[in-house]
Design an enzyme around this catalytic site. Structure first.
Site, short mmCIF file in Angstrom:
data_model
loop_
_atom_site.label_atom_id
_atom_site.label_comp_id
_atom_site.label_asym_id
_atom_site.label_seq_id
_atom_site.Cartn_x
_atom_site.Cartn_y
_atom_site.Cartn_z
N CYS A 191 37.94 43.81 46.70
CA CYS A 191 37.81 42.39 47.05
C CYS A 191 37.49 41.64 45.76
O CYS A 191 37.79 42.14 44.67
CB CYS A 191 36.75 42.17 48.14
SG CYS A 191 35.04 42.46 47.65
N ARG A 250 32.83 42.20 51.22
CA ARG A 250 33.86 42.84 52.04
C ARG A 250 34.16 44.28 51.66
O ARG A 250 34.17 45.16 52.52
CB ARG A 250 35.14 42.01 51.98
CG ARG A 250 34.98 40.63 52.59
CD ARG A 250 36.17 39.75 52.33
NE ARG A 250 36.22 39.36 50.92
CZ ARG A 250 37.18 38.64 50.37
NH1 ARG A 250 38.20 38.23 51.11
NH2 ARG A 250 37.14 38.32 49.09
N ASP A 273 36.70 35.62 52.64
CA ASP A 273 35.46 35.93 51.94
C ASP A 273 34.29 35.23 52.65
O ASP A 273 34.27 34.00 52.73
CB ASP A 273 35.55 35.46 50.49
CG ASP A 273 34.43 35.98 49.62
OD1 ASP A 273 33.46 36.57 50.15
OD2 ASP A 273 34.53 35.82 48.39
#
Length: 148
Positions: A10, A16, A119
């Site tokens: 990520c 994440r 996000d």
């Protein structure tokens, strides 16, 4: 093709990808699963909201088992058999770091109907919970596909 070494990527490697790493590892016990970020805050622990949502789902991203953010490197990309990213823009970021990795980079949400996983950084807990479910669903699908 066999995918024994899986890298999850990520942006900052604090929300994440560490969550996906901890969700996928127990489902693929014979695989090496790690995470990194294309713009990682190296050494930074997991975001407190990610730690909270993980704890509620019986995952520990804090304490001695805690997470420390890692910057994606060309060597990591070459080592991995499969690189799973959260957003389409991460595919290009991975390829910029290691052009040879482009062909083995795919979206974590590839099979879920919502390909990009947003996000949650600096968002509220409800958004983190929503993102957790998206990541969990995607990891479950990938685990099934990679187990066969």
């Amino acid at each position: 093709m066999r995918y024994d070494k899986i890298l999850i990527v990520c942006a900052g490697n604090i929300c994440r990808s560490p969550l996906a790493e901890h969700l996928l590892k127990p489902q693929l016990p014979d695989c090496f699963v790690a995470s990194a970020g294309v713009t990682a805050w190296v050494g930074q622990g997991a975001d407190p909201k990610v730690i909270d949502v993980a704890r509620r789902h019986h995952l520990d991203l804090s304490g001695l088992n805690g997470h420390g953010a890692k910057q994606l490197t060309p060597q990591m990309c070459l080592f991995a058999d499969l690189i799973l990213v959260m957003e389409e823009q991460h595919i290009g970021a991975v390829a910029a770091i290691q052009p040879l990795a482009r062909s083995k980079t795919m979206l974590l949400g590839q099979w879920t109907g919502q390909k990009n996983i947003p996000d949650p950084y600096r968002r509220d807990q409800a958004f983190f919970d929503k993102v957790y479910q998206q990541i969990a669903d995607a990891c479950n699908i990938w685990a099934k596909k990679l187990s066969h």
